[in-house]
Write an enzyme that holds these catalytic residues in place. Structure first.
Site, mmCIF file in Angstrom:
data_model
loop_
_atom_site.group_PDB
_atom_site.id
_atom_site.type_symbol
_atom_site.label_atom_id
_atom_site.label_comp_id
_atom_site.label_asym_id
_atom_site.label_seq_id
_atom_site.Cartn_x
_atom_site.Cartn_y
_atom_site.Cartn_z
ATOM 1 N N GLU A 176 -6.913 -7.426 -1.480
ATOM 2 C CA GLU A 176 -7.336 -6.898 -0.242
ATOM 3 C C GLU A 176 -8.787 -7.216 0.391
ATOM 4 O OE1 GLU A 176 -5.070 -4.658 2.230
ATOM 5 O OE2 GLU A 176 -3.526 -5.910 2.048
ATOM 6 N N GLU B 167 0.603 -1.116 -0.404
ATOM 7 C CA GLU B 167 0.203 -0.133 -0.334
ATOM 8 C C GLU B 167 0.914 1.496 -0.317
ATOM 9 O OE1 GLU B 167 -2.605 -0.671 2.640
ATOM 10 O OE2 GLU B 167 -3.860 -1.755 1.937
#
Ligand code: BMA
Length: 778
Positions: free
Chosen positions: A560, A463
């Site tokens: 995710e 991320e």
């Protein structure tokens, strides 16, 4: 396929050379220094035995200085442990055999983290990266009789803070985790498990210790430090080759011959070798000349070193492994190409030429204290993933590179691993020292892990592209270019380059989520790394109705997504006391590390279910835990099914989804989180015509149960007098696993198996079993 590095045949080979009158088998001596060490804190007020491998927290608990760190609020109460400095000490006696060896190395497979090593009072070296193996040449420091080995460890919290203070030119965010996590600051300044300073599902236990093995390795002439191999397939020639990498540590210049042969595949090659003193990495390629059968093959690998009138034969095995290393032949490609009817690029894995949908989950550290992760725990979790029909796991970048056994089991079970490098949700410094240690970490980890066929992709970070692109850290626009430059320097110029030099057998992705090839086009930080037309996407929405699939992005690859739930009461009970057992208690909010998480679960649940309304506070609490699990199961099911459907759809230019990895498989402690292992779905499924809270005629079922002992397990047969939605089975603290512990009971009888992990009886199971279904809670 089996890559077997062994000595068989050496005698023939050596006699055939016909030159030498003497030959001897060279052996490395290993002295294991694991076991009981002494541990003391900085002012000497605490002195206790400590197991190595291990960590300070585990030692304190094992010796009774602290109680279970997971109990109630102990994560905060025991903050002092990681604010102190600690010293590990051991003594050992040198054997005569060892003292005559030309080189003696003191090897640490892992030091957590900032350490100074001394032997007999003399400084040997320093460590500052939990993910690196260290070895120090110590022959000259060893003495006859007793030797004293010490490792001093600095507080990781204070070290990180010092590093931050020294970094004056600009801020490297985030400075601290959100308050709700009750964690420590500046974890991005220390090369250590990032979640050990707290995470949104985990406590802050900044560990310190010798978390992997310690030993002496003594040898003459040379030793093999590491052997790794990767198979490569050449399409043009339809030919396999195996690239073998040997990391050799030589005492002095050595010349000789190396023969690599795979008799079963009729392949053999001999190389002239030359090793300079110190560590040398050498690559060799064997061409496979025959058609591969999927049977194991052995690779024979012999080095002979020429000395006047003698031949030294080396048995090539690398120190840590008792078993022959194995190689399996497979190809993996990450396909990013135009998709008919859809702008953007595809994003899917082709394994052995076949497109594969990755079904699975994300893996986080199994325990705050890695020394407490037993082989059984790993086996059980990974087998559970397979039993739930998963074929892939992502080892998430805020944890640790897992131990060898993890990947060995994945190889065996056929679990494909998406392997992150350990950088998550942060910017990182790029000073020379930091980059240097990261480079060492990356090379070591790729060398250690690349022989595992289970790993199908390397990925640079978790991320961090998204954090930059969507400005998580409020970086002023004028400073953005600097942060982007640092990002590219760390992940592209260093990590990506190194990985691709080390391993050409699998793809590398810079971040997750990312637009992949499109991110590269945009200078590695895409304007929107969450673009569903490219790469992978992480998507979370806690407020929108999770039964409404229209709220989910129709992405190419969902790496995710997920929803929180509370663990069951039997999980929470051992780490809490009576006053904690309500949804509004201090404990309940203390364990919740995700802002507003408890509230979000209730709101999401209330969209489709009656909330528990029992007057008994304990029942109301346990019913609430139960209903959050039902909510989570439904949400994850709905979203996962949406991604599976989207595999074969292009709607409004979006679709062709080829992966669904929900967040997250496992838990690190007993707390609310996204973790779950749901059960085998299909070929049957169900569809609700309305929310269960609006259903008419749902009766409170009378469910009776019969437990019977079978040959290998217990069977639990339920009989219900009416339809019972969301039946949930729990056997308290009896460890084990049901073949299914959550299901809709739409027939009168249902039998499930229970595999106990310790001896138990029909009577104990019957007494411990609780059965909850939806109508029990209102
Ligand atoms: C993701 C992960 C983790 C986090 C999870 C749940 O984005 O990468 O950082 O724990 O979401 O919030």
């Amino acid at each position: 396929m089996l890559l077997h590095v062994r000595l068989s045949g050496w005698a023939c080979w050596c006699l055939f050379s016909g030159v030498f009158s003497v030959f001897s088998l060279q052996q490395r001596l290993t002295v294991n220094l694991n076991g009981k060490w002494r541990l003391s804190n900085s002012n000497g007020s605490l002195l206790l035995p400590a197991q190595v491998p291990g960590c300070v927290h585990s030692a304190l608990q094992q010796q009774g200085y602290i109680t279970d760190p997971y109990f109630r609020f102990n994560d905060v109460s025991y903050r002092w442990i990681a604010l102190d400095n600690w010293t590990y000490t051991t003594t050992f006696t040198l054997s005569a055999e060892l003292s005559v060896k030309q080189k003696v190395l003191l090897v640490f497979d892992g030091v957590d983290t900032v350490g100074s090593v001394s032997l007999n009072g003399i400084a040997v070296g320093k460590t500052n990266n939990m993910f690196c193996r260290h070895d120090f040449s110590v022959k000259d420091l060893l003495k006859d009789g007793e030797n004293v080995l010490q490792v001093g460890l600095l507080s990781p919290i204070l070290y990180a803070s010092e590093q931050r203070k020294a970094h004056t030119s600009y801020v490297v965010p985030p400075e601290c985790p959100p308050g709700v996590q009750k964690g420590e600051c500046h974890v991005n300044f220390i090369r250590k498990e990032q979640s050990s300073f707290s995470w949104d599902w985990g406590p802050s236990f900044p560990t310190m210790g010798l978390w992997k093995g310690v030993r002496l390795e003594a040898f003459d002439i040379l030793q093999l430090v590491q052997v790794s191999s990767v198979p490569l397939y050449n399409d043009a020639f339809s030919q396999w080759r195996v690239q073998i990498e040997l990391l050799i540590d030589a005492v002095q210049t050595a010349r000789g011959q190396l023969t690599l042969s795979i008799p079963e595949l009729d392949s053999e090659q001999t190389f002239q070798t030359h090793f300079n003193p110190g560590k040398t990495k050498s690559n060799f390629t064997i061409l496979i000349n025959t058609v591969l059968e999927m049977t194991p093959v052995s690779l024979l690998c012999v080095i002979s070193i020429t000395r006047p009138r003698s031949c030294f034969i080396f048995f090539l095995h690398s120190g840590q492994s008792e078993y022959p290393p194995q190689v399996y032949f497979r190809t993996v490609e990450l396909i990013q190409e135009p998709v008919v009817g859809s702008p953007g690029l595809s994003f899917y894995f082709r394994i052995n030429g076949k497109p594969i949908f990755l079904k699975g989950s994300n893996w986080i550290p199994v325990h705050s204290f890695q020394d407490q992760v037993t082989p059984d725990v790993l086996k059980n979790l990974l087998q559970s993933a397979v039993d739930a029909n998963m074929n892939a796991l992502r080892v998430w970048g805020g944890g640790v590179y897992e131990q060898d056994l993890f990947y060995e089991i994945c190889d065996e079970l056929g679990i494909m691993v998406w392997q992150d490098f350990m950088f998550a949700c942060a910017m990182y410094p790029t000073e020379t020292d930091f980059i240097q240690t990261v480079r060492e970490e990356v090379v070591q980890q790729v060398q250690r892990l690349k022989s595992h066929p289970s790993i199908i992709i390397w990925s640079g970070n978790n991320e961090n592209e998204a954090a930059l692109a969507t400005d998580w850290f409020d970086i002023p626009a004028s400073q953005r270019p600097k942060y982007i430059r640092d990002y590219v320097m760390l992940y592209v110029d260093n990590i990506k380059k190194l990985v691709q030099e080390e391993d050409q057998s699998r793809p590398f992705l810079v971040s997750s989520p990312t637009n992949g090839a499109e991110s590269e086009q945009e200078g590695w930080v895409a304007e929107n790394p969450y673009d569903p037309h490219y790469g992978d996407v992480h998507f979370y929405s806690y407020i929108l109705d999770c039964w409404d699939w229209r709220t989910f992005p129709r992405t190419r690859f969902a790496s995710e997504y997920g929803f929180q739930s509370w663990p069951s009461f039997s999980t929470l009970q051992p780490v809490s006391i009576k006053e904690d057992w309500s949804y509004g208690s201090n404990f309940t909010s203390h364990r919740q590390h995700h802002e507003d998480g408890n509230q979000q679960m209730i709101l999401q649940t209330a969209l489709h279910f009656h909330l528990p309304n029992a007057t008994d506070p304990l029942k109301r609490f346990t019913d609430t835990l139960y209903i959050t699990q039902v909510m989570q199961a439904q949400c994850v099911k709905t979203q996962t099914e949406f991604y599976r459907r989207s595999r074969s759809e292009i709607i409004e230019g979006k679709g062709h989804t080829m992966g669904a990895l929900y967040w997250q498989l496992n838990d690190i402690w007993q707390a609310p989180s996204w973790s779950s292992i749901g059960d085998q779905q299909g070929p049957t499924n169900y569809h609700f015509l309305c929310s269960p809270k609006d259903a008419q005629g749902l009766r409170r079922p009378n469910i009776t149960v019969k437990v019977e002992e079978k040959k290998t397990c217990f069977s639990v047969t339920l009989h219900s007098d009416s339809v019972a939605p969301f039946v949930w089975l729990d056997v308290g603290n009896i460890p084990g696993r049901f073949s299914s512990n959550g299901f809709l009971m739409v027939s009168r009888n249902r039998t499930v198996d229970f595999n106990a992990w310790r001896p138990t009886s029909v009577a104990e199971l019957t007494a411990s079993l609780t059965i909850t279904s939806l109508r029990d809670i209102y």
